[in-house]
Structures are given as structure tokens and as C-alpha cells.
Scaffold this motif. Structure first.
Motif, mmCIF file in Angstrom:
data_model
loop_
_atom_site.group_PDB
_atom_site.id
_atom_site.type_symbol
_atom_site.label_atom_id
_atom_site.label_comp_id
_atom_site.label_asym_id
_atom_site.label_seq_id
_atom_site.Cartn_x
_atom_site.Cartn_y
_atom_site.Cartn_z
ATOM 1 N N CYS A 150 9.114 -44.125 6.964
ATOM 2 C CA CYS A 150 8.757 -45.645 7.067
ATOM 3 C C CYS A 150 7.411 -46.135 6.616
ATOM 4 O O CYS A 150 7.216 -46.673 6.032
ATOM 5 N N GLY A 151 6.501 -44.961 7.203
ATOM 6 C CA GLY A 151 5.038 -45.543 6.966
ATOM 7 C C GLY A 151 4.396 -45.618 5.724
ATOM 8 O O GLY A 151 3.748 -45.788 4.904
ATOM 9 N N HIS A 152 5.938 -44.462 4.541
ATOM 10 C CA HIS A 152 5.271 -44.491 2.856
ATOM 11 C C HIS A 152 6.215 -45.964 2.560
ATOM 12 O O HIS A 152 6.030 -45.719 1.425
ATOM 13 N N GLY A 153 6.716 -46.818 3.408
ATOM 14 C CA GLY A 153 7.538 -47.394 2.871
ATOM 15 C C GLY A 153 8.812 -47.291 2.232
ATOM 16 O O GLY A 153 9.523 -48.262 1.291
ATOM 17 N N SER A 154 9.317 -45.611 1.997
ATOM 18 C CA SER A 154 10.636 -44.986 1.758
ATOM 19 C C SER A 154 11.688 -44.855 2.320
ATOM 20 O O SER A 154 12.899 -44.007 1.747
ATOM 21 N N PHE A 155 11.289 -45.435 3.415
ATOM 22 C CA PHE A 155 13.057 -44.787 4.220
ATOM 23 C C PHE A 155 14.392 -45.971 3.885
ATOM 24 O O PHE A 155 15.803 -45.576 3.429
ATOM 25 N N PHE A 156 13.651 -47.239 3.768
ATOM 26 C CA PHE A 156 14.870 -47.817 4.366
ATOM 27 C C PHE A 156 14.215 -48.842 3.031
ATOM 28 O O PHE A 156 13.265 -48.880 2.555
ATOM 29 N N PRO A 157 14.634 -50.006 2.309
ATOM 30 C CA PRO A 157 14.847 -50.654 0.636
ATOM 31 C C PRO A 157 14.195 -51.530 1.400
ATOM 32 O O PRO A 157 13.327 -52.558 0.061
ATOM 33 N N TYR A 158 14.194 -52.236 2.213
ATOM 34 C CA TYR A 158 12.950 -53.233 3.072
ATOM 35 C C TYR A 158 12.409 -53.469 4.426
ATOM 36 O O TYR A 158 12.386 -52.196 5.117
ATOM 37 N N ARG A 159 11.155 -53.980 3.541
ATOM 38 C CA ARG A 159 9.461 -53.593 4.127
ATOM 39 C C ARG A 159 9.798 -53.784 6.167
ATOM 40 O O ARG A 159 9.014 -52.790 6.474
ATOM 41 N N ILE B 123 9.302 -41.339 -2.555
ATOM 42 C CA ILE B 123 10.954 -40.757 -2.400
ATOM 43 C C ILE B 123 10.981 -40.471 -0.986
ATOM 44 O O ILE B 123 10.329 -39.616 -0.671
ATOM 45 N N PRO B 124 11.879 -41.051 -0.364
ATOM 46 C CA PRO B 124 12.573 -40.594 1.207
ATOM 47 C C PRO B 124 12.692 -39.288 0.847
ATOM 48 O O PRO B 124 13.759 -38.918 -0.220
ATOM 49 N N ASN B 125 13.474 -38.711 1.725
ATOM 50 C CA ASN B 125 13.170 -37.138 2.144
ATOM 51 C C ASN B 125 14.388 -37.217 2.604
ATOM 52 O O ASN B 125 14.698 -35.836 1.253
#
Length: 356
Positions: free
Chosen positions: A84-93, A289-291
Motif C-alpha cells: 500500500c505504501g508503494h501504491g501497488s496493492f489496489f488500483p485506487y490511491r 509491482i504488487p507482491n
């Protein structure tokens, strides 16, 4: 330089690098994958706390195995917050920020403050001239030899496994993260304050259910299990045989990712609990890239597969690494200091004779 390292260096410097096109395919978060990971992580973690609550009435011997498992799930919770901190987990900030705050409270980590410090780590990893933020304290051989006795004692203490994987996680999660860094901005400072308030509310609620003493023991034990595992993962990711370190003028981003961050090939169960963070070379190439896409990205590009894996067994060798030898471009232990001192004295002796 080894053959595989030469291949990595050559491929990483092609224009444009082929890996950039591959990486771009896996940078897009998938809402359903994120929601599924939240479900298979946070629900079991909450269920374990409920089972511990029920087991307290029977025996602490039933509680402890559940607490160990809860600690393993908390590592996975931290990885979600990390993404989430990298902005990569969800498509929405905003969704990333909300989930990042919630999972940050569970891991006792102020989301925006940690996010700021971690971004510095990504920008400076492998750069000898920019050490000191979000990394493991690492001195060069020469810096150690020139240090005062007090600094050398402090360094040896900090790198001692009992301190590094025991005292350090306790200090970081229970003390250090309760206060903002001096250079933190307004948002980061507020993040620390709001997280502390939320942690206090969580602690009060669970203390009412478990009793203060039982809750405190469980919370400390679970966080220490997760924290020690997390520090070990971070340690192996940047302290391994063949790791990359360079001065700023020679530092290269892609080389710092592919050679300065390990491919920690863990057994599938541990890979799952650690949220694929063993594919750290991919993560440092692109933190977007999300995990849940890291392994697929690794398998999609032949260059990534030339990165030599660090296994669970070979990672134990990292215990012996203490200092960075700039001349030999490798990590060494304290035993290597004897040979280095002899070489330095041998090099000084002829010059001293000439001066006479």
C-alpha cells in the motif's frame, strides 16, 4: 566478476532494457487479487486472536502455538501495508492509504512515516555514500579500522544476532516508531500521532477482553515473532554473497536492484507468509509491482532468472557477514580484518623505509 553477474550487468545496460517492457506488464494492481489477499490474511489473523481468547481459559500451552501462527500472519499483514505504501496493492490511491493505515496499526507502524523512510531506502539501496536511512548499519572495512573503540564496540553490538534480531525489532516497533524522525514532514508526523492513538484504542479494547497482562504478553510476543522474521528477511535481502555496493558516481539503479537485492528462494509455505518478498530483486526494479505479481514477473524474463537464488540454507551464511570490503568488492567477517591489517602494514613498511 562471475559469469552470471557479467550477464546481468550487460543486459541491464542495453538501451532500452528489455526487462522494462516485462516489468510494465506486471505493475497493474488487480482489485480482486488484492481483496482476496486481504481476506486470506486479515480474517485468519482476527480468527487467531479469537481462538487465543478462548484458549486462555484452558491453558497458555494452547495459546502459544496460536500466537506463533499469528506472528507469521502478521508478517503477511506487514507486506500488505508495505505494498500500500508503494501504491501497488489496489488500483485506487485512497484505498491503498486506508488499508495501509489499518494494517499499519496492526503492525504498530505509522503508515505515512514508514512510507517516507522506505522510499529513501529504495532510492539509495546499494549506494555507499547514502547509507543510514531504512537500512542495516553497515560499515566498510576502512571505516571500521579508522573508527574509535567506542564506535567499533557499538557496531559489533548492533550487528550481534541477539541484538539485531531480538532487541532491535522490539526497539523499532515498540519505541522508535512511536516518535517521528526529526526530518519528518507534517503528514508523516501526523501519521505517527494518529497511529499511536489508534494503537491505544486497539490496546484498550483488547485489554478489556483479554485482561491487560494477557493482552500485553500476547501483543509483544506476536510482534516479536513477526518483527524478528521481518528483520531477518530484510537482512538477507541486502546482506548476501555477491551483493552490490558502489559509490554514488558508480552507482547504477538496475544493478543495485538485480545484484544488490537478493532472490530469496524460500519454501512455498514461507514464501506465502512472507508475501513473495523473497523476489526482492524484482521489487527493487519496480516497487509498483504488487507482491502477488512478483513471482510471475520473475518467471517472465530470462534475465531475472540469471539472478543466483539465496536458499534458506545458504542464507545462514549471512550471519558471518559484518563489513563491506571496497577493495575486494565483497562482504567479509571480522576474521578478515587480521589479513587486511597485515596487508596494510606490509604496504606501509616499504614507504617508511624509503623515507629514512
Amino acid at each position: 566478476m562471475t559469469d552470471h553477474a557479467t550477464k546481468i550487468e550487460a543486459a541491464s545496460k542495453t538501451t532500452p532494457p528489455a526487462w522494462k517492457q516485462v516489468v510494465a506488464k506486471y505493475q497493474k494492481p488487480a482489485l480482486w487479487r488484492g481483496l482476496w489477499q486481504v481476506a486470506n490474511t486479515l480474517i485468519p489473523y482476527a480468527a487467531l486472536w479469537y481462538l487465543m481468547y478462548l484458549s486462555l481459559a484452558v491453558s497458555w500451552w494452547l495459546v502459544l502455538p496460536l500466537a506463533v501462527l499469528a506472528g507469521a500472519f502478521l508478517v503477511r499483514v506487514f507486506i500488505i501495508s508495505h505494498d500500500c505504501g508503494h501504491g501497488s496493492f489496489f488500483p485506487y490511491r485512497n484505498a491503498n492509504h486506508f488499508l495501509g493505515f489499518v494494517t499499519g496499526v496492526l503492525t504498530l507502524t505509522p503508515y505515512f512515516h514508514w512510507r517516507w523512510e522506505h522510499s529513501i531506502h529504495h532510492a539509495t539501496s546499494g549506494d555507499l555514500d547514502k547509507r543510514g536511512t531504512g537500512d542495516i548499519w553497515t560499515l566498510t572495512v576502512q571505516e571500521y579500522l579508522e573508527a574509535s573503540r567506542w564506535k567499533r564496540f557499538a557496531y559489533r553490538l548492533a550487528r550481534n544476532p541477539v541484538v539485531l534480531f531480538g532487541a532491535a525489532p522490539f526497539f523499532v516497533f515498540f519505541i522508535k516508531q512511536r516518535f517521528p524522525a526529526p526530518k519528518a514532514g507534517r503528514r508523516e508526523r501526523h501519521s505517527v500521532a494518529w497511529t499511536n492513538l489508534a494503537i491505544a484504542a486497539m490496546a484498550a479494547g483488547l485489554s478489556l477482553a483479554f485482561g491487560f497482562k494477557a493482552y500485553l504478553l500476547l501483543q509483544v510476543f506476536i510482534v516479536m515473532i513477526a518483527g524478528s522474521a521481518g528483520v531477518w528477511l530484510f537482512y538477507v535481502q541486502h546482506q548476501f554473497e555477491g551483493v552490490y555496493w558502489q559509490r554514488t558516481e558508480e552507482w547504477d539503479y538496475s544493478m543495485a536492484a538485480l545484484k544488490g537485492s537478493s532472490f530469496y528462494k524460500l519454501p512455498k509455505v514461507l514464501q506465502w507468509f512472507s508475501g513473495n518478498i523473497g523476489f526482492h530483486h524484482i521489487h527493487h526494479l519496480s516497487s509498483r509491482i504488487p507482491n502477488y505479481n512478483l513471482e510471475r514477473c520473475h518467471e517472465a524474463e530470462p534475465l531475472f532468472q540469471t539472478v543466483r537464488p539465496v536458499t534458506l540454507f545458504t542464507s545462514l551464511k549471512s550471519f558471518t557477514y559484518r563489513l563491506w570490503d571496497e577493495q575486494r568488492q565483497t562482504l567479509v567477517g571480522y576474521r578478515a580484518l587480521r589479513a587486511i591489517r597485515k596487508q596494510q602494514r606490509a604496504a606501509v613498511a616499504p614507504r617508511a623505509g624509503l623515507s629514512l
